[in-house]
Design a protein around this motif. Structure first.
Motif, PDB file in Angstrom:
ATOM      1  N   TRP A   1       0.850  -1.193   0.000  1.00 48.63           N
ATOM      2  CA  TRP A   1       0.000   0.000   0.000  1.00 48.63           C
ATOM      3  C   TRP A   1       0.885   1.242   0.000  1.00 48.63           C
ATOM      4  N   PHE A   2       0.602   2.145  -0.931  1.00 51.15           N
ATOM      5  CA  PHE A   2       1.417   3.345  -1.099  1.00 51.15           C
ATOM      6  C   PHE A   2       0.517   4.578  -1.085  1.00 51.15           C
ATOM      7  N   ALA A   3       0.843   5.541  -0.230  1.00 46.77           N
ATOM      8  CA  ALA A   3       0.135   6.827  -0.207  1.00 46.77           C
ATOM      9  C   ALA A   3       1.065   7.871  -0.819  1.00 46.77           C
TER      10      ALA A   3
ATOM     11  N   ASN B   1      -2.384 -12.848  10.990  1.00 45.34           N
ATOM     12  CA  ASN B   1      -1.485 -13.032  12.130  1.00 45.34           C
ATOM     13  C   ASN B   1      -0.492 -11.874  12.238  1.00 45.34           C
ATOM     14  N   ILE B   2      -0.996 -10.656  12.074  1.00 42.95           N
ATOM     15  CA  ILE B   2      -0.090  -9.505  12.000  1.00 42.95           C
ATOM     16  C   ILE B   2       0.650  -9.245  13.300  1.00 42.95           C
ATOM     17  N   GLU B   3       0.061  -9.686  14.416  1.00 45.31           N
ATOM     18  CA  GLU B   3       0.722  -9.446  15.697  1.00 45.31           C
ATOM     19  C   GLU B   3       2.060 -10.178  15.805  1.00 45.31           C
ATOM     20  N   SER B   4       2.250 -11.216  14.992  1.00 45.92           N
ATOM     21  CA  SER B   4       3.511 -11.960  15.016  1.00 45.92           C
ATOM     22  C   SER B   4       4.387 -11.666  13.797  1.00 45.92           C
ATOM     23  N   GLN B   5       3.955 -10.723  12.976  1.00 46.91           N
ATOM     24  CA  GLN B   5       4.674 -10.392  11.746  1.00 46.91           C
ATOM     25  C   GLN B   5       5.715  -9.298  11.953  1.00 46.91           C
ATOM     26  N   THR B   6       6.609  -9.211  10.983  1.00 43.47           N
ATOM     27  CA  THR B   6       7.443  -8.023  10.812  1.00 43.47           C
ATOM     28  C   THR B   6       6.793  -7.176   9.728  1.00 43.47           C
ATOM     29  N   ILE B   7       6.430  -5.955  10.076  1.00 42.23           N
ATOM     30  CA  ILE B   7       5.797  -5.018   9.151  1.00 42.23           C
ATOM     31  C   ILE B   7       6.869  -4.046   8.666  1.00 42.23           C
ATOM     32  N   MET B   8       6.777  -3.621   7.418  1.00 41.32           N
ATOM     33  CA  MET B   8       7.717  -2.627   6.898  1.00 41.32           C
ATOM     34  C   MET B   8       6.988  -1.359   6.490  1.00 41.32           C
TER      35      MET B   8
ATOM     36  N   HIS C   1       9.784   7.697  -9.665  1.00 38.96           N
ATOM     37  CA  HIS C   1       8.435   7.548 -10.206  1.00 38.96           C
ATOM     38  C   HIS C   1       7.334   7.957  -9.228  1.00 38.96           C
ATOM     39  N   THR C   2       7.696   8.159  -7.953  1.00 42.83           N
ATOM     40  CA  THR C   2       6.672   8.525  -6.969  1.00 42.83           C
ATOM     41  C   THR C   2       6.851   9.925  -6.407  1.00 42.83           C
ATOM     42  N   GLY C   3       8.087  10.459  -6.469  1.00 38.16           N
ATOM     43  CA  GLY C   3       8.368  11.755  -5.882  1.00 38.16           C
ATOM     44  C   GLY C   3       8.551  11.663  -4.381  1.00 38.16           C
ATOM     45  N   ALA C   4       8.881  12.794  -3.775  1.00 37.79           N
ATOM     46  CA  ALA C   4       9.089  12.850  -2.324  1.00 37.79           C
ATOM     47  C   ALA C   4       7.752  12.770  -1.597  1.00 37.79           C
ATOM     48  N   GLY C   5       7.811  12.356  -0.331  1.00 39.59           N
ATOM     49  CA  GLY C   5       6.626  12.375   0.519  1.00 39.59           C
ATOM     50  C   GLY C   5       5.783  11.118   0.508  1.00 39.59           C
ATOM     51  N   MET C   6       6.162  10.121  -0.296  1.00 37.88           N
ATOM     52  CA  MET C   6       5.374   8.896  -0.330  1.00 37.88           C
ATOM     53  C   MET C   6       5.599   8.068   0.934  1.00 37.88           C
ATOM     54  N   ILE C   7       4.522   7.469   1.432  1.00 41.28           N
ATOM     55  CA  ILE C   7       4.591   6.531   2.545  1.00 41.28           C
ATOM     56  C   ILE C   7       4.093   5.173   2.052  1.00 41.28           C
ATOM     57  N   ALA C   8       4.837   4.128   2.386  1.00 39.67           N
ATOM     58  CA  ALA C   8       4.474   2.783   1.953  1.00 39.67           C
ATOM     59  C   ALA C   8       4.322   1.863   3.159  1.00 39.67           C
ATOM     60  N   LEU C   9       3.410   0.919   3.061  1.00 43.44           N
ATOM     61  CA  LEU C   9       3.195  -0.057   4.120  1.00 43.44           C
ATOM     62  C   LEU C   9       3.067  -1.430   3.466  1.00 43.44           C
ATOM     63  N   THR C  10       3.804  -2.415   3.990  1.00 43.12           N
ATOM     64  CA  THR C  10       3.717  -3.748   3.427  1.00 43.12           C
ATOM     65  C   THR C  10       3.701  -4.787   4.522  1.00 43.12           C
TER      66      THR C  10
END
Length: 289
Positions: A164-166, A230-237, A275-284
Motif C-alpha cells: 500500500w502506497f500513499a 497473524n499480524i501481531e507476530s509479523q514483521t511489518i515494513m 516515479h513517486t516523488g518525495a513524501g510517499m509513505i508505503a506499508l507492506t
C-alpha cells in the motif's frame, strides 16, 4: 548453512543492516539526473537519499535504467566461481524488464557452469514489498531451506505480500501517465492523496484517494487490519520517500494499537522515488493481496 546466495535488486529498499545480517547481495541500479548517471546502492554512497529528493524538489528530472546484461553476468559469475549457487529474486516483471534480462544471462551462464544451480524468481513485488519478500526468504534460508524449496516457497508467498502506497507528489504520477494533468491539478488543490497498490500481475494500480495525510494513514492502517494475517507476530515494513517523521508516526500508530510487535522503517530509493516523488509513505505486510 545452505551454500547458495540470495541476490536481489536495489528496488527492494532494504536497510543496510538487514542486508548485511542476512547475507543478501543487492545489485545496484542506475538513475540519471541532469545527464549525470549514478548507481544506487543501499547505503546511498553515490548520492544520498536526502540529496536525491532535494534534486526532485528543485524541479530536476530523474530517470532510471534497468540492470544490464554485463552487470548481471559479472555479479553472477563472481559467485559461481566461488562454487556457490544463486537464487535471484527480481523486481516485478509487471513494472520492469529486469527479470527477463536476468533470464537471458542465466541461460548463457548455465552452459558455462553446468554443475551450478542458477535460479530466478519474479517477485511480482515492488519497493518494500519486494524487500519484505526477500527478507522473509533470507530468514527461511537461515532455517535451512534448500535452494529449490525456497524458490517454491517464494513463488507461493509472493501473492501474500500486500503493498500500500500513499503518494504525496501528484506531479510524478502525472509524468508517469498514471493520472492526467487535470487530475493532478485538482488533486493538489484539494489535498488528495492517491492510494496505490500492486496487483497479482505485479502491476501498480490506483485504488482510491484520501483527503490529507491523516486520512491516508488511517486507510493504510485499515488495510493492515482487514487484510493482514497473524499480524501481531509479523514483521511489518514502513517505507518513506524523504519523510521520516511521517514513517515514525505510522510506525507508532501500529505499535500503539498493538497491531504488530516489529515495524522496520526503510528509505525509498531513488529508483522507486523517481516515479513517486518525495513524501510517499508505503506499508507492506503478509496477508490477502
Amino acid at each position: 548453512m545452505q551454500d547458495y546466495i540470495i541476490i536481489t535488486d536495489a528496488t527492494s529498499d532494504l536497510p543496510v543492516d538487514i542486508i548485511k545480517s542476512l547475507d543478501i547481495i543487492v545489485l545496484p541500479m542506475e538513475f540519471i539526473i541532469e545527464n549525470q548517471v549514478y548507481s544506487h546502492y543501499p547505503d546511498g554512497r553515490e548520492m544520498s537519499f536526502c540529496d536525491f529528493y532535494s534534486h526532485l524538489k528543485m524541479g530536476r528530472m530523474s530517470s532510471t535504467t534497468q540492470i544490464n546484461y554485463n552487470t548481471y553476468k559479472s555479479a553472477f559469475t563472481d559467485i559461481l566461481n566461488e562454487g556457490k549457487d544463486i537464487l535471484y529474486i527480481s523486481f516485478s516483471s509487471g513494472l520492469s524488464g529486469t527479470y527477463n534480462a536476468a533470464r537471458l544471462v542465466i541461460n548463457d551462464l548455465k552452459e558455462e557452469f553446468p554443475d551450478n544451480k542458477i535460479l530466478a524468481v519474479d517477485s511480482l513485488c515492488a519497493s518494500i514489498g519486494e524487500g519484505l519478500l526477500v527478507y522473509l526468504a533470507a530468514l527461511k534460508r537461515q532455517e535451512g531451506f534448500s535452494i529449490d524449496k525456497l524458490k517454491q516457497w517464494i513463488e507461493n508467498k509472493r501473492f501474500e505480500v500486500c503493498h500500500w502506497f500513499a503518494v504525496d507528489d501528484l506531479e510524478h504520477l502525472k509524468r508517469g501517465g498514471r493520472i492526467n494533468a487535470a487530475q493532478a491539478s485538482v488533486g493538489t488543490i484539494l489535498n488528495l492523496k492517491p492510494i496505490l497498490s500492486v496487483n497479482r500481475e505485479g502491476k501498480l494500480v490506483n485504488v482510491t484517494k484520501m483527503r490529507g495525510k491523516r486520512k491516508s494513514f488511517n486507510y493504510l492502517l485499515q488495510k493492515l487490519k482487514e487484510d493482514g494475517e497473524n499480524i501481531e507476530s509479523q514483521t511489518i515494513m514502513v517505507g518513506h520517500a524523504n519523510c521520516e517523521e511521517d514513517a515514525v508516526y505510522l510506525q507508532q500508530l501500529i505499535l500503539e494499537q498493538e497491531l504488530a510487535s516489529k515495524v522496520i522503517i526503510c528509505n525509498i530509493s531513488p529508483i522507486i522515488g523517481t516515479h513517486t516523488g518525495a513524501g510517499m509513505i508505503a506499508l507492506t505486510f503478509v496477508g490477502r493481496r
